[in-house]
Every structure is written in C-alpha cells, then in structure tokens.
Design an enzyme around this catalytic site. Structure first.
Site, PDB file in Angstrom:
ATOM      1  N   HIS A  34       0.834  -1.203   0.000  1.00 55.17           N
ATOM      2  CA  HIS A  34       0.000   0.000   0.000  1.00 55.17           C
ATOM      3  C   HIS A  34       0.874   1.260   0.000  1.00 55.17           C
ATOM      4  O   HIS A  34       0.590   2.230  -0.712  1.00 55.17           O
ATOM      5  CB  HIS A  34      -0.883   0.059   1.250  1.00 55.17           C
ATOM      6  CG  HIS A  34      -1.857  -1.078   1.390  1.00 55.17           C
ATOM      7  ND1 HIS A  34      -1.745  -2.030   2.378  1.00 55.17           N
ATOM      8  CD2 HIS A  34      -2.970  -1.390   0.690  1.00 55.17           C
ATOM      9  CE1 HIS A  34      -2.746  -2.878   2.274  1.00 55.17           C
ATOM     10  NE2 HIS A  34      -3.509  -2.531   1.268  1.00 55.17           N
ATOM     11  N   GLN A 150      -8.390  -7.468 -10.986  1.00 55.16           N
ATOM     12  CA  GLN A 150      -9.014  -6.235 -10.483  1.00 55.16           C
ATOM     13  C   GLN A 150      -8.532  -5.024 -11.299  1.00 55.16           C
ATOM     14  O   GLN A 150      -9.322  -4.145 -11.664  1.00 55.16           O
ATOM     15  CB  GLN A 150      -8.675  -6.060  -9.009  1.00 55.16           C
ATOM     16  CG  GLN A 150      -9.039  -4.703  -8.433  1.00 55.16           C
ATOM     17  CD  GLN A 150      -8.802  -4.649  -6.933  1.00 55.16           C
ATOM     18  OE1 GLN A 150      -9.557  -5.199  -6.168  1.00 55.16           O
ATOM     19  NE2 GLN A 150      -7.737  -3.987  -6.514  1.00 55.16           N
ATOM     20  N   VAL A 173       4.740  -5.461  -4.524  1.00 49.48           N
ATOM     21  CA  VAL A 173       5.798  -5.420  -3.506  1.00 49.48           C
ATOM     22  C   VAL A 173       5.812  -6.770  -2.787  1.00 49.48           C
ATOM     23  O   VAL A 173       4.763  -7.283  -2.406  1.00 49.48           O
ATOM     24  CB  VAL A 173       5.558  -4.270  -2.509  1.00 49.48           C
ATOM     25  CG1 VAL A 173       6.623  -4.272  -1.420  1.00 49.48           C
ATOM     26  CG2 VAL A 173       5.541  -2.934  -3.252  1.00 49.48           C
ATOM     27  N   MET A 181       3.175  -9.169  -0.703  1.00 51.16           N
ATOM     28  CA  MET A 181       2.585  -8.611   0.516  1.00 51.16           C
ATOM     29  C   MET A 181       1.073  -8.543   0.376  1.00 51.16           C
ATOM     30  O   MET A 181       0.545  -8.219  -0.678  1.00 51.16           O
ATOM     31  CB  MET A 181       3.153  -7.240   0.794  1.00 51.16           C
ATOM     32  CG  MET A 181       4.599  -7.328   1.224  1.00 51.16           C
ATOM     33  SD  MET A 181       5.124  -5.821   2.002  1.00 51.16           S
ATOM     34  CE  MET A 181       6.815  -6.284   2.369  1.00 51.16           C
ATOM     35  N   SER A 182       0.388  -8.885   1.466  1.00 54.67           N
ATOM     36  CA  SER A 182      -1.073  -8.829   1.501  1.00 54.67           C
ATOM     37  C   SER A 182      -1.519  -8.747   2.945  1.00 54.67           C
ATOM     38  O   SER A 182      -0.901  -9.360   3.825  1.00 54.67           O
ATOM     39  CB  SER A 182      -1.663 -10.089   0.860  1.00 54.67           C
ATOM     40  OG  SER A 182      -3.056 -10.170   1.153  1.00 54.67           O
TER      41      SER A 182
END
Ligand SMILES: Nc1ncnc2c1ncn2[C@@H]1O[C@H](COP(=O)(O)OP(=O)(O)O)[C@@H](O)[C@H]1O
Ligand SMILES: [Mg+2]
Length: 282
Positions: A34, A150, A173, A181-182
């Site tokens: 993010h 998406q 990332v 990453m999540s």
C-alpha cells in the site's frame, strides 16, 4: 493529514485541495505494498487521498469480512509518515445507505478466474471504486499489480463509464522470500507462512521455462500446477495464462501474458501473478 468520516465532509475538503489529486483505495491494515502506491501518488500528484474501507459488497457470504484485519490507528501513523493529505474512513452505512440497490457489473473481463471462484466479488469492487471515484473526483487512481484481474476490471470500467482520470497500476511489492505482501498474510501460521512461498516459486518456474524457450501455455500451466502440487499445505484453485487485458486464456505465450494463480494455504486464500508485457517481465 485530515481524517474524514462522512461523504459531505470529504467533498468539502477535496474542493480545497490543489490538483492533480491522486487517490489510493485500500481496505486498511496497511503494508509496504500500500505504501508504495501512496509514495507513487505523492511523487506524481499535488494532493494525495487514501480511502480505508473494508467493502462488504466485495465479500461473499462464506468469506472473511467479519475477521478481516483492521488497525486504523496504526494505518494513520503509517500514512502520516509518507505524507497524505486526506484519509476517508467511512462507516458502511455512509457508502451503502438503507435501501441501497445500485451496482456496477463489468462483463467479460470479470467472469473468469477470481470472478468464477468469487461470485459477486468484482461487482462489489467495481461498485465501490466507482463510488470512490465519484467521492474523491481524483485525477489519478493507483492500484496494485498483485490484484491483476481487479486492475483489468477497473481499467475497463473507467474507460466504459468515462471517468476523467488515469488508472495507474504499480508493481507488486514482495517479502524477501518472494511472497507478495497482503493484509491476509497475517492469517498464516508459521508453517503456512513458509509454505506460502510456493506461489512465487511456481511463477518463477514458469518464467524460467519460458526463458528457456517453452511457449506452450498448456506446458507452462502444467509447470505451475506441478510446482504447487509438491507443497502439501497448498491447494490450488486455479492457474492461468491469459491475455493481460481481456483475461482470455492463451494457447501460446509470445510477448504478452498474465501468469496468475489462486492457492489456499490452510484456510488462507492467496493470489499472485507475473506479467509479461512486450517481452519483458514486470
Ligand atoms: N503487495 C502489493 N504490492 C502492490 N500493491 C498491492 C499489494 N498488495 C495490495 N496492493 C494494492 O493495494 C490496494 C488495496 O488492496 P487491499 O485489498 O487493501 O490489500 P491486500 O490485497 O493486501 O489485502 C489494491 O490496489 C491492491 O492491488
Ligand atoms: Mg486485497
């Protein structure tokens, strides 16, 4: 940095911000993926807005809406450090008031893969993103390549509904071992976390096979399937080699392809992808 709850306060505040305005939509529980989007927006735009909203409309009835991780205070600290102008964190009732009944259905590109396994998911995503576009009226909106379908759905919707903004897709990332990453990685138990590297491993194996001359999509899908099958904690939902913009499955891979997969590690559902654009891996 201003934290705003209501739509009317958001509109008032947005009208005071210098343009161009960049928007980064999120569901919170922020991580470095993010923040890379926010930094990109910060570098390219005079003002940056972030939404933090766990969107009920994009979760299926059996999915993890209730236990989706939330940490607003921590998120706000992280955003403050990067330099964000406005954070909108609405209540669900502000976005979907009583009697709500209007949804956006993007058609073909939303049908396979995630759309097939998660009925209604992209209807919820497209609807909330359209509402965020209406609320922020951004000049640019930033999304992650990790959610490749998406990205394709939002690009299509933006064009089809004539939103006057640019959609910018930023690279995935990863953790040091390659895991994308999540926010959902937090669900993984230590043994599962170690197993979760198979998604990156399978994608890398297919990329290597392609670099060694394999162009048959079927053979490359089998490479990914076999790699995933060797991890006992992994249960594959799909592997795909498709056209990046339409998500139509390919027979041959030459210069453009999206290699993607969804895999369950224990109860946790993970997705990942590599994209080949104009002969280059992104
Ligand atoms: N590892 C990542 N790298 C780049 N962008 C990411 C990454 N993970 C999520 N994003 C992007 O952040 C935005 C918000 O995603 P969100 O659903 O909040 O996070 P997550 O997918 O981690 O749960 C989306 O555009 C998504 O594609
Ligand atoms: Mg997500």
């Amino acid at each position: 940095m201003k934290l705003i709850r209501t739509l009317s306060d958001l509109r008032t505040h947005i009208s005071t911000l210098p343009r161009p305005l960049g928007l980064v939509p999120t569901m919170g529980y922020l991580h470095a993926g993010h923040l890379a989007l926010v930094r990109r927006a910060r570098a390219e735009c005079a003002s940056v807005g972030v939404s933090i909203f766990v969107n009920p409309a994009q979760f299926g009835p059996q999915e993890d809406l209730a236990r989706y991780p939330r940490a607003l205070e921590r998120d706000l600290r992280m955003l403050g450090d990067v330099g964000v102008d406005v954070v909108w964190a609405p209540e669900a009732g502000e976005v979907y008031p009583d009697g709500y009944q209007t949804y956006i259905n993007v058609e073909n590109v939303a049908v396979p893969l995630e759309g097939a396994v998660r009925p209604g998911h992209f209807r919820g995503v497209a609807t909330v993103v359209a509402k965020l576009f209406n609320a922020f009226t951004p000049d640019r909106a930033y999304f992650g390549q990790k959610d490749a379908q998406q990205a394709a759905v939002i690009r299509r919707m933006t064009r089809d509904l004539n939103f006057p903004l640019e959609v910018i897709i930023c690279p995935t990332v990863r953790e040091r071992d390659g895991l994308a990453m999540s926010s959902r990685n937090t669900y993984l138990q230590p043994e599962e976390r170690r197993a979760a590297v198979v998604l990156y491993g399978a994608l890398s194996a297919a990329r290597n096979a392609y670099e060694n001359g394999e162009q048959s999509a079927e053979a490359l899908r089998a490479t990914m399937q076999d790699y995933l099958a060797a991890e006992p904690r992994a249960r594959t939902e799909y592997v795909s080699i498709a056209a990046p913009d339409t998500l139509q499955e390919l027979e041959r891979v030459d210069r453009n392809a999206l290699l993607s997969m969804a895999v369950r590690i224990g109860q946790t559902r993970l997705i990942d992808n590599f994209i080949l654009r104009d002969g280059k891996w992104e």
